[in-house]
Design a protein around this motif. Structure first.
Motif, PDB file in Angstrom:
ATOM      1  N   THR A  21      70.273  -8.150 -33.252  1.00 57.63           N
ATOM      2  CA  THR A  21      70.357  -6.699 -33.130  1.00 57.63           C
ATOM      3  C   THR A  21      70.533  -6.058 -34.499  1.00 57.63           C
ATOM      4  O   THR A  21      69.929  -5.024 -34.797  1.00 57.63           O
ATOM      5  N   GLN A  71      69.346  -2.853 -26.932  1.00 58.67           N
ATOM      6  CA  GLN A  71      69.969  -3.879 -26.101  1.00 58.67           C
ATOM      7  C   GLN A  71      70.862  -3.263 -25.024  1.00 58.67           C
ATOM      8  O   GLN A  71      70.917  -3.726 -23.898  1.00 58.67           O
ATOM      9  N   ASP A  98      64.912  -5.383 -27.587  1.00 57.18           N
ATOM     10  CA  ASP A  98      66.121  -6.175 -27.834  1.00 57.18           C
ATOM     11  C   ASP A  98      66.674  -6.677 -26.498  1.00 57.18           C
ATOM     12  O   ASP A  98      67.304  -5.929 -25.758  1.00 57.18           O
ATOM     13  N   GLU A  99      66.439  -7.913 -26.205  1.00 60.24           N
ATOM     14  CA  GLU A  99      66.843  -8.541 -24.947  1.00 60.24           C
ATOM     15  C   GLU A  99      66.567  -7.649 -23.744  1.00 60.24           C
ATOM     16  O   GLU A  99      67.482  -7.306 -22.998  1.00 60.24           O
TER      17      GLU A  99
HETATM   18 MG   LIG Z   1      72.045  -8.223 -29.892  1.00 62.98          MG
END
Ligand SMILES: [Mg+2]
Ligand SMILES: Nc1ncnc2c1ncn2[C@@H]1O[C@H](COP(=O)(O)OP(=O)(O)OP(=O)(O)O)[C@@H](O)[C@H]1O
Lengths: 351, 309
Positions: B41, B81, B157-158
């Motif tokens: 991140t 995220q 992000d994820e």
């Molecule tokens: Mg992260």
């Protein structure tokens, strides 16, 4: 056009927020209702309650005091005066030497005492007291005491007009990546932040004004218009109050604190402080602030708003109208500058 | 397209990025893979110029990043995220609002928002407030808000955490379509099988460093492990485990479905030796295949860590 679209979004977000309805509409109406229940009849500006006092004989004091409109002066001897004081028929008695006797302490007594002190000073200073306008000194220093409940209503209204700050504060917090997750989206986008902010301020002021309008309508119904002799110019003051409130919202919004509850608390405390020192807590505190912290009084935005609303509605006096508006707008401009500097092309060390 | 060289990012005492380096070409899906806290991140936030960094260089579209470069920002999309939505706006309004930060033309935006809703399959929920969406549906909305404007460069992000397998596959297909339409995608995840399927190239991160990067084949070829043996034993799991424990050069045993995946410490391990051992111990198998190392094998070898949920 874009501004308009963004403003609508703020309106939507607020309109769907229970917190908004509670703090902007329900809570003010509850507070006002409480005030209404605890205060006696509020009357318009033309029927000030006169204060009755006794004077020992037709001396200079008598001459001056009977010139003052709000005083009802009777000639009494000491014996009569004592009974009258005990029966609360008169508020104070001034003997031949100018000494004042009262049976209790209270607002009216404070007013009379202040006037009598004034007279003492003028007599001592050896200037012909014909040149002095004691009525004016009364207006300057004690006028608010005549209608403490009214001052409280105006002060409440002044405080609530600043509540536009919450909507601005909340939104601005969402704009900053170090304070909220949404901030990353705003920050990564090419959108002009100031445009988003302006739209939010506009919408927040508009909604604040609407909410304050509801309270005004409520008070007008309850008091049959007695409070708002000058409705239009009062609304204009409320509008400016909302603008300044939005400015404070900008400052709180850029405050680098993640906890929104903390910021809200600060917002409530600051406005409460200004409102209390400006009249919400009754005339004594207000008077104490004027005497001990004159600068605080002079630059207290809510206090000035309160005073000015009172002056225009109850004294048809517009002397402070423009200065108050200017003071409030200056505070707004300063807030905007602080916010812009804080937001400008910023990168963060840590998110 | 993306050029990140020797970037160092320190948060007070923590070094989040330690001479982090990677490159991404146009039109590829690049996976940033690594365990929690390895700096994925942080790397994305530096590339978005949200975060300052201590040293190194980051270029996007051939230009050094600069927080005031709106022309570049216009070409980028980001799916953070964490959920980044407005609670008081419904699904459609959320997407429309964030898309509106990039696209001001009303008709164009309307069409883009519709496409985004289809993309994450939220049509049924378009007038729902986020509060009323399940966790996975919220994630999908989070994705839609970041990609609705159809940017050229997308940071995810994820994005699929908490999304069920079916919707995940649906979205993986969607992300592949975005690549076909010309987008470049940076994808962080710790689901390695997902990365294996989706990403053209992988950057393996650990402790703020990029420890290896390349296509799966490139990574496999650079490994010392030959991969694993996939064996289906007749005996019970306990019995098999008891036997395998005795074999010294096994580095890892994993049981998936009915199969055992066995990895050896050295690639020089003789298969015949192992089979002889099994035979002597009296184990019977029905199926045996040799598999190339998976991303998790590679990951384990490079970092000494397992990366599973
Ligand atoms: Mg992260
Ligand atoms: N604001 C911060 N202040 C201090 N340290 C931070 C901050 N943000 C992240 N870190 C630290 O920096 C390192 C990298 O964090 P980062 O969020 O980039 O990891 P990540 O790879 O995204 O992890 P995850 O898979 O959990 O999302 C971690 O050690 C983390 O603790």
């Amino acid at each position: 056009m874009e501004l308009f679209r963004l403003a609508i979004i703020t309106l939507k977000i607020n309109a769907r927020d229970f917190g908004f309805w509670f703090w902007m509409v329900i809570y003010p109406l509850l507070l006002a209702t409480m005030f209404v229940i605890t205060t006696q009849n509020i009357t318009g500006s033309d029927s000030l309650d006169d204060i009755t006092i006794g004077v020992e004989d037709e001396n200079n004091y008598y001459t001056i005091l009977s010139e003052i409109e709000i005083l009802e002066v009777e000639i009494l001897n000491k014996e009569e005066a004592r009974t009258a004081l005990e029966n609360e028929e008169i508020t104070a008695f001034i003997d031949t030497d100018g000494d004042m006797i009262v049976a209790s302490s209270g607002l009216d007594e404070t007013i009379v005492s202040s006037i009598v002190n004034n007279i003492h000073q003028v007599i001592e200073s050896d200037v012909g007291f014909q040149h002095y306008d004691f009525e004016q000194s009364y207006v300057d220093t004690q006028d608010y005491s005549a209608h403490p409940e009214v001052v409280m209503f105006f002060s409440l209204l002044g405080m609530l007009s600043f509540y536009s700050l919450f909507s601005v504060m909340e939104f601005l917090t969402k704009l900053q990546p170090n304070l909220s997750h949404q901030g990353a989206r705003f920050y990564a986008s090419p959108t002009n932040k100031s445009q988003i902010l302006i739209s939010n301020v506009m919408a927040s002021v508009f909604m604040g004004l609407l909410a304050n309008g509801m309270l005004i309508i409520f008070l007008m119904i309850v008091y049959q218009g007695a409070l708002f002799d000058q409705l239009f110019t009062t609304l204009l003051l409320i509008l400016v109050g909302n603008i300044t409130g939005a400015g404070l919202g900008l400052i709180l919004g850029v405050l680098p604190v993640k906890n929104e509850g903390f910021k809200t608390t600060i917002g409530i405390l600051v406005t409460l402080f200004f409102a209390f020192s400006g009249g919400l807590a009754g005339p004594f505190l207000r008077q104490a602030v004027i005497e001990n912290f004159p600068l605080l009084h002079r630059f207290n935005p809510i206090g000035q708003l309160t005073d000015t609303m009172y002056q225009i509605n109850y004294m048809a006096n517009y002397d402070n109208y423009l200065p108050t508006i200017i003071l409030l707008l200056i505070i707004f401009v300063i807030s905007v500058i602080i916010a812009i500097v804080a937001l400008r092309g910023q990168q963060y060390d840590s998110l | 397209m993306i050029h990140v060289e020797n970037v160092v990012k320190r948060y007070k005492e923590v070094i989040a990025l330690d001479h982090f380096t990677f490159n991404a070409e146009k039109n590829e899906i690049i996976g940033l893979l690594g365990p929690n806290g390895c700096g994925k991140t942080t790397a994305i936030n530096c590339m978005l110029s949200l975060l300052t960094f201590d040293s190194g260089e980051i270029k996007l579209f051939g230009k050094p990043v600069n927080p005031n470069d709106n022309d570049i920002k216009r070409r980028i999309g980001v799916v953070p995220q964490e959920l980044a939505l407005f609670d008081k706006l419904n699904v459609y309004e959320n997407i429309d609002f964030f898309c509106g930060l990039y696209v001001t033309d009303k008709t164009k935006r309307k069409q883009l928002v519709e496409e985004a809703i289809q993309f994450v399959d939220l049509d049924k929920y378009r007038s729902f407030m986020p509060k009323k969406l399940s966790g996975g549906l919220k994630r999908r909305l989070n994705i839609a808000c970041g990609i609705a404007h159809q940017p050229e460069l997308i940071f995810l992000d994820e994005p699929t955490v908490a999304v069920d397998a079916q919707s995940r596959n649906f979205m993986i297909e969607g992300i592949k379509r975005m690549r076909e339409n010309g987008a470049t995608i940076v994808y962080t995840t710790h689901y390695l099988d997902e990365a294996e399927e989706l990403c053209d190239r992988h950057v393996i991160m650990d402790n703020g460093k990029s420890v290896a990067q390349g296509t799966l084949t490139e990574l496999q070829n650079s490994m010392t492990t030959e991969g694993s043996l996939k064996i289906n034993f007749v005996e019970t799991e306990e019995a098999v485990n008891a036997v395998l424990k005795k074999y010294p050069s096994i580095s890892r045993i994993e049981k998936k479905n009915d199969n055992f995946y066995i990895t050896f410490i050295s690639s020089d391990e003789k298969l015949s030796d192992f089979l002889k051992f099994i035979d002597e111990e009296g184990l019977t198998y029905t199926e045996l295949t040799s598999e190339k190392p998976s991303l998790s094998d590679i990951f384990l070898e490079l970092t000494g860590k397992e990366l599973r949920d």
